[in-house]
Enzyme design. Sequence first.
Site, short mmCIF file in Angstrom:
data_model
loop_
_atom_site.label_atom_id
_atom_site.label_comp_id
_atom_site.label_asym_id
_atom_site.label_seq_id
_atom_site.Cartn_x
_atom_site.Cartn_y
_atom_site.Cartn_z
N GLY A 23 -22.23 -26.84 7.49
CA GLY A 23 -22.07 -25.55 7.69
C GLY A 23 -21.93 -24.69 6.43
N LYS B 236 -22.59 -8.45 -1.76
CA LYS B 236 -23.23 -8.69 -3.29
C LYS B 236 -24.72 -7.99 -3.30
CE LYS B 236 -23.92 -13.01 -1.23
NZ LYS B 236 -23.21 -14.13 -0.67
N GLU C 143 -26.61 -21.41 4.14
CA GLU C 143 -26.80 -20.33 5.02
C GLU C 143 -27.99 -20.97 5.92
OE1 GLU C 143 -25.97 -17.02 4.18
OE2 GLU C 143 -24.82 -17.90 2.29
N VAL D 104 -18.28 -10.97 -5.55
CA VAL D 104 -18.86 -12.07 -6.50
C VAL D 104 -18.17 -13.52 -6.37
CG1 VAL D 104 -18.80 -12.88 -8.93
CG2 VAL D 104 -19.44 -10.59 -8.19
N ALA E 73 0.96 -1.13 -0.02
CA ALA E 73 0.00 0.06 0.24
C ALA E 73 1.03 1.34 -0.04
CB ALA E 73 -0.91 -0.12 1.39
N LYS F 102 -24.71 -12.20 -8.20
CA LYS F 102 -23.38 -12.22 -8.59
C LYS F 102 -23.41 -11.75 -10.25
CE LYS F 102 -22.12 -15.06 -4.90
NZ LYS F 102 -21.81 -16.60 -4.32
N ARG G 30 -22.54 -5.85 18.64
CA ARG G 30 -22.16 -6.89 19.64
C ARG G 30 -20.83 -6.33 20.45
NH1 ARG G 30 -21.75 -11.46 15.64
NH2 ARG G 30 -21.00 -9.74 14.42
N1 HSE Z 1 -23.72 -19.22 0.22
C1 HSE Z 1 -23.06 -18.39 -0.67
C2 HSE Z 1 -22.37 -19.81 -1.48
C3 HSE Z 1 -22.01 -17.74 0.04
O1 HSE Z 1 -22.69 -20.88 -1.21
O2 HSE Z 1 -21.64 -19.51 -2.65
C4 HSE Z 1 -21.13 -17.03 -0.92
O3 HSE Z 1 -21.80 -15.87 -1.42
#
Ligand code: HSE
Length: 416
Positions: free
Chosen positions: A182, A100, A185, A127, A31, A200, A44
């Site tokens: 995991g 996004k 979402e 993206v 930088a 995207k 939080r």
């Molecule tokens: N849930 C999204 C994916 C996270 O699975 O690509 C990233 O945008």
Amino acid sequence: MAEIAVMGHGVVGSGVLEVLLSHTDSISKRAKEEIHVKRILDLREFPDLPYSGCFTKDFGDILNDPEIRIVVEVMGGLEPAFSYVKACLENGKSVVTSNKELVAQKGAELLALAQKNNLNFLFEASVGGGIPIIRPISQCLAANEMTEIAGILNGTTNFILTKMIREHMAFGDALALAQKLGYAERDPSADVEGIDACRKICILASLAYGTHVYPSGVHTEGITSITKEDVGYADAWGGVIKLIGEVKKLENGRVHIQVAPMFISRESQLANVDDVFNGILVRGDATGDVVFYGKGAGKLPTASAVVADVIDCVRHLRSDRKILFWEDAKPDYVQPWEDTPQDLFVRVSGKEDSDSLFDLAQQVFPEAVRLIRRDEEQGETGFTLSDVTENQLKAKIPPLEERGLKLENRITIADF
Ligand code: HSE
């Protein structure tokens, strides 16, 4: 010293701090100035962190601090992110975001504001997570006419489809596994209904062709209707099913843009992009196909793209050359999806055996080319069609039904 603020200390925000603190020297070198996080906005409490003294719950502490010239927005969602980012750009602060939804909905407006105030609004992480794609499209490939961009842009759905293809899992079981690991979402509807991929591809389309495409104007299908039978027919055809975000520049100046599950050939460079990985193919008239592959999500990959944007912002603080721009949407710019001819796979069911069903289907579609999948059952058949529009297909549903055939699914066949 460049003072910055980070809005949001979730997965990506904490990753940004981790990257900045663990690579301080090399980042400062690149930088050409030391980067210091002065404020972190989050509602939080984080009392045990070495930088816990930087936290604030008051956006005004960032907005009204003239020393802070660069703000990182990694809160996600449209509000309050949009209001905060807009206020920053109105008050002389460049903004870097991974959001996004914000860029897909408000990109034209925020880019115009940034340009007016000679600031940067950068979103490399929005993206492809850690995959560089915004700069390659806006800079490295800029001499090309990009005739087409097609990508596997959502890791969660790609994981589900990979499980359906490789392990013959049903959609619901594969989704449950993605959630258990995991990947999906908490509310996975944005993933499986194609909304995430739509945001995207709209960002990439806007960037590549210089005119904003809003997600609401784009045909979007998810993967919830894909069955093991469809996967079997794709295999018989010589390919796999992937959820693809695609945009093409048409000769009439409009764009064809969609998100849909597609049959893609095993020869395609995107066919082996599996599990949670993303792949993006950019077809240039000079370069031919260029493919980008990597982790499209996750804490450190996404944070690394955010920090790279911050480095660029620091370098550009004293320069007039700002990096990204596109203009707002134009009427009739997106070609109506229903009128665009595409190659299709069609699956129908009925009471007869498969041979009889195909004969009946051929009365309606004389040009149909039959596919026979392994384990094909009586009462179903599948075939491909060339250059059909959605409207033409819809018009054939009544004659199919008159012959006792039910249209179970139709899936676009990709041309890459
Ligand atoms: N849930 C999204 C994916 C996270 O699975 O690509 C990233 O945008």
